[in-house]
Design a protein around this motif. Structure first.
Motif, short mmCIF file in Angstrom:
data_model
loop_
_atom_site.label_atom_id
_atom_site.label_comp_id
_atom_site.label_asym_id
_atom_site.label_seq_id
_atom_site.Cartn_x
_atom_site.Cartn_y
_atom_site.Cartn_z
N ARG A 107 0.83 -1.21 0.00
CA ARG A 107 0.00 0.00 0.00
C ARG A 107 0.86 1.25 0.00
O ARG A 107 0.55 2.23 -0.69
CB ARG A 107 -0.92 0.00 1.21
CG ARG A 107 -2.11 -0.87 1.03
CD ARG A 107 -3.19 -0.51 2.03
NE ARG A 107 -4.32 -1.37 1.77
CZ ARG A 107 -4.86 -2.16 2.67
NH1 ARG A 107 -4.38 -2.17 3.90
NH2 ARG A 107 -5.87 -2.92 2.36
N SER A 108 1.92 1.23 0.77
CA SER A 108 2.81 2.38 0.83
C SER A 108 3.48 2.62 -0.52
O SER A 108 3.60 3.77 -0.96
CB SER A 108 3.87 2.16 1.91
OG SER A 108 4.78 3.21 1.93
N THR A 109 3.90 1.55 -1.17
CA THR A 109 4.52 1.68 -2.48
C THR A 109 3.54 2.22 -3.51
O THR A 109 3.87 3.14 -4.27
CB THR A 109 5.06 0.31 -2.95
OG1 THR A 109 6.00 -0.16 -1.99
CG2 THR A 109 5.73 0.41 -4.30
N LEU A 110 2.33 1.68 -3.54
CA LEU A 110 1.32 2.15 -4.49
C LEU A 110 0.93 3.59 -4.20
O LEU A 110 0.68 4.37 -5.12
CB LEU A 110 0.10 1.24 -4.46
CG LEU A 110 0.29 -0.12 -5.13
CD1 LEU A 110 -0.93 -1.00 -4.89
CD2 LEU A 110 0.56 0.04 -6.60
N HIS A 111 0.87 3.96 -2.94
CA HIS A 111 0.57 5.34 -2.56
C HIS A 111 1.64 6.27 -3.14
O HIS A 111 1.32 7.31 -3.74
CB HIS A 111 0.49 5.47 -1.05
CG HIS A 111 0.32 6.87 -0.57
ND1 HIS A 111 -0.85 7.57 -0.73
CD2 HIS A 111 1.18 7.72 0.06
CE1 HIS A 111 -0.71 8.78 -0.21
NE2 HIS A 111 0.52 8.89 0.27
#
Length: 87
Positions: free
Chosen positions: A6-10
């Motif tokens: 999620r952090s990467t996609l964010h």
């Protein structure tokens, strides 16, 4: 989906938002002249195409921003569920 994903996609969607918004702004300012020269069209037609393409890029930037916020909200939900389970 894990918190790392999620952090990467964010981060990816936030970066995409900045790139698309910057391209939309530059195209809005200078696109009409460039398009009219490259396509040998009238200046008015080139300006119209530049504005339409710029608005399309801006809408894509807004969609990327909304997607980034969705993944950011998912991170907050993961943090809250992790703290509730430990008490």
């Amino acid at each position: 989906m894990t918190a790392a994903n999620r952090s990467t996609l964010h981060s990816v969607f936030r970066g995409l938002t900045k790139i698309l918004a910057g391209a939309a702004g530059i195209l809005f300012l200078f696109g009409g002249g460039i398009i009219s020269v490259l396509r040998n069209t009238s200046r008015g037609t080139g300006e119209f195409y530049g504005i339409v393409i710029s608005l399309g890029l801006f809408l894509l930037a807004m969609l990327a921003h909304a997607a980034a916020e969705q993944f950011d909200d998912g991170e907050a939900d993961d943090d809250q569920s992790g703290t509730e389970g430990s008490s």
